[in-house]
Structures are given as C-alpha cells and as structure tokens.
Design a protein around this motif. Structure first.
Motif, PDB file in Angstrom:
ATOM      1  N   SER A   1      39.665  11.718  32.997  1.00  0.00           N
ATOM      2  CA  SER A   1      39.241  11.303  34.169  1.00  0.00           C
ATOM      3  C   SER A   1      38.099  12.713  34.595  1.00  0.00           C
ATOM      4  N   GLY A   2      38.066  13.623  33.902  1.00  0.00           N
ATOM      5  CA  GLY A   2      37.070  14.624  34.282  1.00  0.00           C
ATOM      6  C   GLY A   2      36.626  15.653  33.171  1.00  0.00           C
ATOM      7  N   SER A   3      36.265  16.509  33.203  1.00  0.00           N
ATOM      8  CA  SER A   3      35.759  17.598  32.553  1.00  0.00           C
ATOM      9  C   SER A   3      36.997  18.258  31.963  1.00  0.00           C
ATOM     10  N   PRO A   4      37.231  18.459  30.362  1.00  0.00           N
ATOM     11  CA  PRO A   4      38.425  19.191  30.093  1.00  0.00           C
ATOM     12  C   PRO A   4      38.244  20.686  29.744  1.00  0.00           C
ATOM     13  N   TYR A   5      36.865  21.091  30.181  1.00  0.00           N
ATOM     14  CA  TYR A   5      36.279  22.324  29.983  1.00  0.00           C
ATOM     15  C   TYR A   5      36.751  23.283  31.296  1.00  0.00           C
ATOM     16  N   VAL A   6      37.125  24.529  30.878  1.00  0.00           N
ATOM     17  CA  VAL A   6      37.666  25.612  32.051  1.00  0.00           C
ATOM     18  C   VAL A   6      36.374  26.505  32.199  1.00  0.00           C
ATOM     19  N   SER A   7      36.436  27.200  33.150  1.00  0.00           N
ATOM     20  CA  SER A   7      35.355  28.174  33.860  1.00  0.00           C
ATOM     21  C   SER A   7      35.794  29.543  33.672  1.00  0.00           C
ATOM     22  N   PRO A   8      35.070  30.568  32.961  1.00  0.00           N
ATOM     23  CA  PRO A   8      35.547  31.805  32.939  1.00  0.00           C
ATOM     24  C   PRO A   8      35.582  32.506  34.305  1.00  0.00           C
ATOM     25  N   LYS A   9      34.885  32.165  35.204  1.00  0.00           N
ATOM     26  CA  LYS A   9      35.099  32.498  36.773  1.00  0.00           C
ATOM     27  C   LYS A   9      36.337  32.385  37.119  1.00  0.00           C
ATOM     28  N   GLU A  10      37.048  30.919  37.013  1.00  0.00           N
ATOM     29  CA  GLU A  10      38.228  30.655  37.332  1.00  0.00           C
ATOM     30  C   GLU A  10      39.301  31.300  36.746  1.00  0.00           C
ATOM     31  N   VAL A  11      39.069  31.834  35.533  1.00  0.00           N
ATOM     32  CA  VAL A  11      40.074  32.525  34.749  1.00  0.00           C
ATOM     33  C   VAL A  11      40.076  33.701  35.416  1.00  0.00           C
ATOM     34  N   ASP A  12      38.962  34.471  35.648  1.00  0.00           N
ATOM     35  CA  ASP A  12      39.177  35.736  36.351  1.00  0.00           C
ATOM     36  C   ASP A  12      39.624  35.696  37.668  1.00  0.00           C
ATOM     37  N   ARG A  13      39.607  34.629  38.320  1.00  0.00           N
ATOM     38  CA  ARG A  13      40.140  34.381  39.748  1.00  0.00           C
ATOM     39  C   ARG A  13      41.430  34.266  39.833  1.00  0.00           C
ATOM     40  N   VAL A  14      42.098  33.475  38.747  1.00  0.00           N
ATOM     41  CA  VAL A  14      43.463  32.923  38.911  1.00  0.00           C
ATOM     42  C   VAL A  14      44.382  33.604  37.873  1.00  0.00           C
ATOM     43  N   VAL A  15      44.018  34.197  36.685  1.00  0.00           N
ATOM     44  CA  VAL A  15      44.932  34.660  35.840  1.00  0.00           C
ATOM     45  C   VAL A  15      45.312  36.093  36.198  1.00  0.00           C
ATOM     46  N   GLY A  16      46.442  36.324  36.299  1.00  0.00           N
ATOM     47  CA  GLY A  16      47.009  37.626  36.502  1.00  0.00           C
ATOM     48  C   GLY A  16      46.667  38.229  38.055  1.00  0.00           C
ATOM     49  N   ALA A  17      46.148  36.960  39.045  1.00  0.00           N
ATOM     50  CA  ALA A  17      45.749  37.376  40.461  1.00  0.00           C
ATOM     51  C   ALA A  17      46.866  38.143  41.149  1.00  0.00           C
ATOM     52  N   ARG A  18      46.342  39.106  41.988  1.00  0.00           N
ATOM     53  CA  ARG A  18      47.256  40.003  42.555  1.00  0.00           C
ATOM     54  C   ARG A  18      48.353  39.358  43.494  1.00  0.00           C
ATOM     55  N   GLY A  19      48.184  38.381  44.172  1.00  0.00           N
ATOM     56  CA  GLY A  19      49.306  37.654  44.816  1.00  0.00           C
ATOM     57  C   GLY A  19      50.098  37.021  43.656  1.00  0.00           C
ATOM     58  N   HIS A  20      49.819  36.714  42.629  1.00  0.00           N
ATOM     59  CA  HIS A  20      50.929  36.112  41.719  1.00  0.00           C
ATOM     60  C   HIS A  20      51.754  37.303  41.240  1.00  0.00           C
ATOM     61  N   ARG A  21      51.233  38.473  40.835  1.00  0.00           N
ATOM     62  CA  ARG A  21      51.884  39.624  40.391  1.00  0.00           C
ATOM     63  C   ARG A  21      52.818  39.908  41.327  1.00  0.00           C
ATOM     64  N   ILE A  22      52.491  40.119  42.821  1.00  0.00           N
ATOM     65  CA  ILE A  22      53.321  40.558  43.695  1.00  0.00           C
ATOM     66  C   ILE A  22      54.456  39.583  43.792  1.00  0.00           C
ATOM     67  N   ALA A  23      53.973  38.324  43.945  1.00  0.00           N
ATOM     68  CA  ALA A  23      55.204  37.266  43.934  1.00  0.00           C
ATOM     69  C   ALA A  23      56.097  37.624  42.733  1.00  0.00           C
ATOM     70  N   ALA A  24      55.800  37.785  41.599  1.00  0.00           N
ATOM     71  CA  ALA A  24      56.490  37.857  40.304  1.00  0.00           C
ATOM     72  C   ALA A  24      57.335  39.095  40.596  1.00  0.00           C
ATOM     73  N   ALA A  25      56.828  40.232  41.112  1.00  0.00           N
ATOM     74  CA  ALA A  25      57.730  41.359  41.332  1.00  0.00           C
ATOM     75  C   ALA A  25      58.971  41.296  42.348  1.00  0.00           C
ATOM     76  N   ARG A  26      58.592  40.467  43.506  1.00  0.00           N
ATOM     77  CA  ARG A  26      59.420  40.260  44.409  1.00  0.00           C
ATOM     78  C   ARG A  26      60.593  39.060  43.908  1.00  0.00           C
TER      79      ARG A  26
END
Length: 607
Positions: free
Chosen positions: A398-423
């Motif tokens: 229903s939409g584009s199957p492509y992903v954005s490099p900018k979204e990768v930089d913003r989301v993958v390994g995000a600081r908030g994700h790492r803090i949550a993983a540590a807790r």
C-alpha cells in the motif's frame, strides 16, 4: 536445599497459560474489510504465472552486502551455491517472495546504512519482476545469544534474561524497540519470539533462547513480544511449533524426538503458542522433530499434516502464515531428498519455505508437483494469498517499500533505545549466592581481576566477554586487569590465572556452559583456594552454579552481550540492586531430583 520430585513429575507440574492471562488479545479485520482486502490481493495473484506463485513461497539465503554488486568472493559463492551472481539475479530467476539476512558467514550485514541500502536493492529487484510484488525481508534477531544485526543497532537482553526480569512490559518494550529498528532497516519479518518452554537444562539448541520453564510465564512473555513487534509493523513469528524445549538433540544435526504425552504437550508446550495466537501472531515457525503423541507416523512436524493442519490450524485456530524452519537442517532431511522436502511441507500445510539448501532443486521440485497435480493450484493459491496478506499487513502493498537513510540514522541505535535497553538489562541480572555479604563490592580504587571463559560477541567476533567486562568495571572506577582463559583452560592457563589473582582485592570469574568434566570447574576451585574473594558470573546458562561448589558469590547474566555485561558489572558494584529471578529451576548436577534454586529464586542485597 529444596527436594523435588522426579523429572517426570516436574513435567507434570508445568502450568497452563490461558490465553486470556496474557492480557493481550489479537485484533482481526472485520469480515467486510477482510473480503475487500482479499479481493484486491486475488487481483494481484491473478496476474502471476504459476512460476511466480511458486517463487512467492521461497525465502532463500544469499551472499553479499549489496543486491547488485557483491565482492568477487561473495559472487563466486553465489554462483557455486545458487547459480546466480547476486540476490537481484536470484529474485529475477525464481521470483522469490522474500529473502533472509544473516551476518557472519553470509556477509549480508555490516552496518545499519548498508543494511538499509541492501533492503532497497532487494525491493528494486522485486519491483522489476513481470508481476511486481515487494519482498518480505526476514531476519533472526532474537537478541541475547542469537543476534544477526549488531554494530550500530540497539542490543537488548535475550529471552531467558527477559524471563528473569519477569516484566511483561519490559518484554513488550524490547520488542517494540527491536521492531522499530528492523522496520527502519527495511526488514519486516522477525523470526522471534521463541515460544519453546525450556524444561531440559541440557537442551543444546534452545536453552537461553527460551523465556523459561514455566508455560504460563513463557506464554505471557511471548504474547507481549508478539504485540510489541506487530504494533510497529513487523511480522512476529512464534517458534518452534509444536515445541522444542524438551530435547537433548539439536535439529540442525539430527532428528529429535519429543516424548511428552498428549496431556503433557497440552500443559507444557501448547500454552505459549495458544497465547501467541490469541495475541494475533502473524506467523508460526515449525520444528524439525518428531512428536509421537501428536503424530504416530513419526513424520517431522514440518512435514506432518496431522500436526500443522490438524493441530495448529484446526485445533489451535491459527490462520496466519506457517513458516518452515530452515530446510537445510539435518532434522528435516533424514528421510527425503531436497526436491521432496518442500513439496511435503506444502502438503502438510506450510506456506513459506525457508532456506532451501539448493534453491534450484527445491523450486523445481515444487514446480513438478504443481504441474503433475500432486499439489493443486488451489492449494498453491492458499499459501500465496496468506503471504500476500502478510505483505499487505506489513504495509508493503500500500506504499513505498523503500527506507530512508535519514530514518536509519534517527532510529537505529537511538539514545533513548539504548538507555531503555540498559535499564531492562539491569532488571534481569540474578544474584544466586551471596554468602557473608561478599557483594556488593566496595567502592573505590579496588584492584580486580576479570578472568574466565570469554565467548565472542554474537555480532562482533573482534570483541569478547572478559575484556569487555573488565572495561565495564574500569568505567565504574575499579583498577582492572583481565585474562581470558577460554572454555577449556589447560593447566598452564589455570596457573597463570591463579598467579594473576594474587594481590587482587577480588576476582570475577566468568563461566560458559560448565559441565561435569569441564576444566572451568578446576579454574574456579583453584581461584577459591587463593583466598581472594571470588565472584562467579555465568554468562550463558544459569545452570553453571550447580557444578561449582564453594562459591560464595554467584550471579547469572543469561548472555554475554555488551548490554548484559554492563548490567552485571553495575549489579556487582552495587550501583543497582539485583532484581532478576530465575525463570528455570537449577537442579543438582549429581542428583537432578534435588533443586538447588527453584524457579523464581533470586537474592537482593537486603537478604
């Protein structure tokens, strides 16, 4: 100590996890909406040739980091094993409906940006087909001991660690974080969570990949993770049906047999799968093993109509996609040739055919079966429609199957994700022994030696446990040296460790899968004899402590990834309280009828 009944009685006491107890109920489309969707998907399917439909069933592997320009080495391996140079050629030749990524041996994964570009390349190749249908890209990102995407992505505790944390909210959060990052990388199917109930401490293939030994708790954790993944648009996959938790044989190398009675299967193995289905799981993976109580013919479950159609679909009511476990595994190849296995899997009720050892042979086998009428085109259409539903639900149609490099930089390994993983990880570390209040360590410039088994990180073979754990203590202010002695230290290495312990304020010794004859036992005993306080940390199986007499402080980390090692160091140092509780019982090594530490056991520093 706690006396327990025989192993048979332990099995008989496993609790049922009612689907309603998970607190999560799946949401299905209304009949009108489902009918309209299926009409649209059947229109797509009507444009496909039989060859294209068959291709939609397959989820093969490939070599290389690029869809179109692999290295010469990867190109040569693709030519040798797949008959093509690139994954783009693989898609064009066989019209495959999806591919699966692996790190290490397949060289598909280097860093997040590269994975995203690889995903985009796969989609470009899929949309260039005569009937353009995006690929459903898959991965085994269980976390903990089984990780495919490492550097740059958030590392999270694995299943048994989450089981020790006993927080369904943490399990849900971990799945949402993982799913969000996978979606940003263009991956829309994760072969997780593991729904097996690990009631055999010697299980060589599941073990810490399971949430635990209690069917009720495993079911709740599975449902929480299914919900977490699918709320962010990633297809979850409960595995390995009908249950792989009570086997001493690895289905990669043999054909295990589950000896549970039908009543035992209902109480021990079935509840997590019922919970997953109640939570709306989109796919279920089969197991390559025999379960005589479910199918007296002793066909592997992957090839058993009685198990897949009769039990999973008719009895449990599962309507989604059935995925075979990898078809290159010995457990499914013991009786039939590689051309027949995919045919028999389809006839049994499977939809996606994962990792055929020879794509040309497997594809031709199915094509021959369809042309001869052994598999009707109506049966073929059933599986293709289920797969298209999955792709539609993942947003690929229903939409584009492509992903954005900018979204990768913003989301993958995000600081908030790492803090949550540590807790989350800090809430999983389990303190089993603390005689004389050996822990927590005193603060200050204490001199520590970190020694012992040092498995390489699942995602980065250049990094390993002992130096990483030492670095974690250094970051907390301790003066630390380290010595990796390996899983089977010889006399010289043990002597070296004993010499290094002298003059230290404490020794932290890591163990990895200690057995009755393991030299790791000798290492620990020799370190204890020095008189220096010894702190034991099991970096995989919590069962190691059963083989280590005389230890005055012992903890279980459930895995050796960076997030779990840092959490263990913070617990040992007293920066956080130990909160983990065993999700499995630890029995005596010389008398399994006696339980040293029961399920739910765990100390705090106030005990």
């Amino acid at each position: 100590m706690h006396r327990s009944p025989s192993r048979r009685a332990v099995l008989a006491s496993a609790t049922v996890a009612a689907a309603s107890a998970t607190g999560v109920v799946g949401v299905t489309a209304t009949p009108a909406v489902a009918h309209g969707r299926d009409r649209r998907l059947r229109t797509i399917m009507s444009k496909m040739s039989v060859e294209a439909k068959i291709g939609q069933l397959f989820v093969p592997y490939f070599y290389g980091t690029s869809a179109t320009t692999p290295s010469q080495f990867d190109q040569d391996r693709n030519l040798k094993e797949l008959g093509v140079r690139t994954v783009a050629e693989l898609i064009a030749k066989y019209h495959v409906g999806g591919v699966v990524y692996f790190s290490g041996w397949a060289n598909n994964i280097q860093d997040p940006r590269q994975v995203a570009e690889l995903s985009n390349g796969v989609q470009r190749a899929s949309l260039a087909l005569p009937t353009p249908v995006p690929s459903l890209i898959s991965v085994d990102q269980e976390h903990g001991a089984n990780v495919r995407i490492g550097g740059g992505a958030t590392q999270l505790p694995g299943a048994m660690a989450l089981g020790a944390g006993r927080s369904y909210s943490d399990a849900w959060t971990a799945a949402r974080i993982s799913g969000t990052e996978l979606a940003a990388l263009g991956i829309h199917q994760n072969f997780a969570p593991v729904a097996d109930v690990n009631v055999d401490p010697a299980n060589p293939v599941i073990n810490v990949r399971s949430f635990g030994a209690d069917a009720r708790d495993v079911g709740r954790m599975v449902a929480a993770q299914v919900t977490g993944y699918q709320q962010v648009g990633v297809v979850a996959c409960a595995k390995h049906f009908p249950g792989h938790g009570d086997t001493g044989e690895d289905s990669h190398t043999g054909l295990p047999v589950i000896t549970h009675s039908r009543e035992e299967w209902e109480r021990i193995d079935a509840p997590p799968f019922r919970a997953a289905i109640a939570a709306g799981v989109d796919s279920v993976m089969t197991a390559h093993l025999q379960v005589p109580a479910l199918d007296p013919s002793n066909e592997p479950a992957t090839l058993s109509p009685t198990i897949l159609q009769g039990v999973l679909r008719d009895e449990l009511g599962f309507e989604g996609v059935i995925v075979t476990d990898a078809l290159n595994m010995r457990g499914v190849r013991t009786k039939y040739g590689d051309d027949r296995v995919p045919v028999l899997a389809l006839k049994a009720g499977a939809d996606q055919l994962l990792f055929p050892p020879d794509i040309a042979v497997a594809y031709q086998g199915v094509l021959t079966a369809v042309r001869s009428g052994e598999i009707s085109e109506e049966r073929l259409d059933e599986s293709v429609l289920r797969i298209l539903r999955l792709k539609d639900k993942a947003g690929l149609l229903s939409g584009s199957p492509y992903v954005s490099p900018k979204e990768v930089d913003r989301v993958v390994g995000a600081r908030g994700h790492r803090i949550a993983a540590a807790r989350i990880a800090e809430r999983t570390t389990t303190l089993l022994v603390n005689e004389g209040r050996t822990l927590p360590l005193r603060r200050g410039r204490q001199k520590l030696l970190v020694v012992g088994a040092s498995p390489a990180f699942p995602t980065d073979a250049t990094r390993s446990t002992v130096p990483e754990l030492a670095a974690a203590f250094e970051a907390l202010g301790y003066r630390t040296t380290h010595l990796a002695t390996g899983p089977a230290p010889d006399a010289a290495k043990i002597d070296e460790a004993v010499a290094a312990a002298r003059g230290r304020d404490a020794v932290v010794v890591t163990t990895d899968n200690v057995g009755a004859t393991s030299a790791q036992r000798t290492l620990v005993a020799r370190l204890l004899a020095t008189g220096v306080p010894v702190i034991h940390l099991a970096v995989r199986n919590p069962y190691d402590i059963a083989h280590l007499g005389g230890v005055r402080a012992s903890l279980a980390a459930y895995c050796w990834t960076e997030v779990e090692l840092r959490a263990a160091a913070r617990v040992i140092a007293g920066r956080v309280e130990p909160r983990g509780r065993l999700p499995v019982p630890v029995q005596r090594a010389d008398d399994p009828a006696e339980v040293l530490f029961p399920t739910g056991y765990g100390l705090s520093y106030d005990d």
